[in-house]
Enzyme design. Structure first.
Site, mmCIF file in Angstrom:
data_model
loop_
_atom_site.group_PDB
_atom_site.id
_atom_site.type_symbol
_atom_site.label_atom_id
_atom_site.label_comp_id
_atom_site.label_asym_id
_atom_site.label_seq_id
_atom_site.Cartn_x
_atom_site.Cartn_y
_atom_site.Cartn_z
ATOM 1 N N LYS A 115 0.825 -1.208 0.000
ATOM 2 C CA LYS A 115 0.000 0.000 0.000
ATOM 3 C C LYS A 115 0.857 1.256 0.000
ATOM 4 O O LYS A 115 0.486 2.266 -0.593
ATOM 5 C CB LYS A 115 -0.940 0.009 1.214
ATOM 6 N N LYS A 197 -6.092 -11.101 -8.737
ATOM 7 C CA LYS A 197 -7.324 -11.202 -7.963
ATOM 8 C C LYS A 197 -8.365 -10.205 -8.499
ATOM 9 O O LYS A 197 -8.002 -9.099 -8.910
ATOM 10 C CB LYS A 197 -6.956 -10.856 -6.511
ATOM 11 N N LYS A 200 -11.959 -4.309 -6.866
ATOM 12 C CA LYS A 200 -12.804 -3.168 -7.221
ATOM 13 C C LYS A 200 -11.977 -2.001 -7.732
ATOM 14 O O LYS A 200 -12.501 -1.107 -8.386
ATOM 15 C CB LYS A 200 -13.697 -2.743 -6.054
#
Ligand code: TRP
Length: 334
Positions: A115, A197, A200
């Site tokens: 992140k 994966k 969204k």
């Protein structure tokens, strides 16, 4: 133990809409767990603040997530579904646990490293201490089991380490939680790149089925799903695209791979993709209808939220007071 049952705790971040991956990999499997466990599910809105949120959209997303939990079949009378930010114990316990967490441990968290790279403009301290807040979520409710995706395994391990470290000093304060990771089949991949994966945040809208996508959109996205140049519907190592579609079809219809191979023998990819799209759209239709009803019934949803918030607050307070006493904070008189 709570009300004679083991405690199960989980939750999702309140950011954006859920995907078919979130649904098949998590939410759908949570339904009915309340028969065996005392189930507590959070709308993890404090965790969402680690990334900058637009307030109005954020508030709407959090409510939408609450409604999706219920629409997917989690009965809010039988499961404690609540907002993380409505129980102040999360932040309070998180502070205390932070004092029992080493920077060396946090530095090893792969999700933080990922992140930090992706949000290089905002590597804030919340992103860094994210796992400590997650430990507080779980330990506050004395959870025995925590169903999470494999990407959260490391966070479960640090939670156990923190709890064991605390218990070693103060006695048996926390239940040591077990992660419960779904079988490989439940990991849904991108429809455009089956090595990745389903997410969204994918830039390619065709890669991801959103839970609130309408039937035409769902079918269109499945028709465009990336497969391979073969034509046989078979579950093979060399066919990640078809494997992913078979996983999805299997999750939705309950059929195993052998049955699916038989069903589509001699029928080619086009028909299989269409059938998968239709099966998914049919699965989502009742959920979407229920979701619309819930979002329209403000009084019902508000009442549920309040009752469950209070229930969660009651459970959490018990652990928090015990922890405060154990570490030697002065007892409060109110
Ligand atoms: N970090 C989790 C995720 O992104 C969400 C989460 C926050 C969570 N606190 C939790 C999951 C506690 C399980 C238990 O998936």
């Amino acid at each position: 133990m709570l009300n004679g049952k083991q405690v199960l705790y989980s939750g999702m971040q309140a950011t954006g809409t859920l995907t078919l991956g979130n649904y098949l990999g998590a939410l759908k499997n949570w339904v009915n767990l309340n028969e065996e466990y005392e189930c507590i599910y959070g709308v993890m809105d404090l965790h969402s603040l680690t990334v900058r949120q637009e307030p109005a959209a954020f508030r709407k997303n959090a409510r939408s997530l609450y409604a999706l939990y219920v629409a997917a079949g989690l009965d809010p009378e039988k499961n404690c579904i609540y907002y993380q930010s409505h129980v102040s114990g999360h932040a309070e316990l998180s502070w205390i646990l932070g004092c029992f967490t080493y920077m060396g441990e946090l530095n090893r968290m792969t999700q933080f490293k990922d992140k930090a790279l992706r949000h290089a403009e905002n590597v804030n301290a919340g992103l860094y201490t994210y796992p400590v807040l997650m430990a507080a979520d779980i330990l506050l409710y004395q959870a025995d089991v925590v169903p999470v995706g494999v990407d959260q395994k490391q966070h479960l391990e640090i939670t156990r380490d923190i709890a064991q470290r605390f218990n070693a000093v103060y006695g048996d304060v926390f239940t040591i939680p077990e992660a419960c990771i779904p079988k490989a089949g439940a990991k849904i991949m991108s429809l455009q790149d089956p090595q990745k994966k389903m997410s969204k945040s994918d830039e390619n809208a065709n890669a991801t089925i959103l839970l609130l996508d309408d039937k035409d959109t769902v079918i269109r996205k499945f028709k465009r799903a990336v497969t391979d140049s073969d034509t046989v519907v078979r579950y093979g190592e060399d066919k990640p695209g078809i494997r992913n579609l078979m996983d999805i079809y299997s999750c939705v219809t309950g059929k195993d791979y052998a049955a699916i191979e038989k069903e589509f023998e001699g029928r080619g990819y086009g028909e299989f993709k269409l059938a998968t799209g239709e099966a998914v759209a049919d699965e989502l239709a009742p959920l979407q209808a229920r979701y619309q009803e819930l979002m329209a019934d403000k009084a019902y949803l508000d009442g549920m939220i309040q009752r469950n918030d209070e229930k969660a607050e009651g459970y959490a307070r018990k652990t928090l007071r015990k922890v405060q006493k154990k570490v030697g904070l002065t007892e409060r008189r109110f």
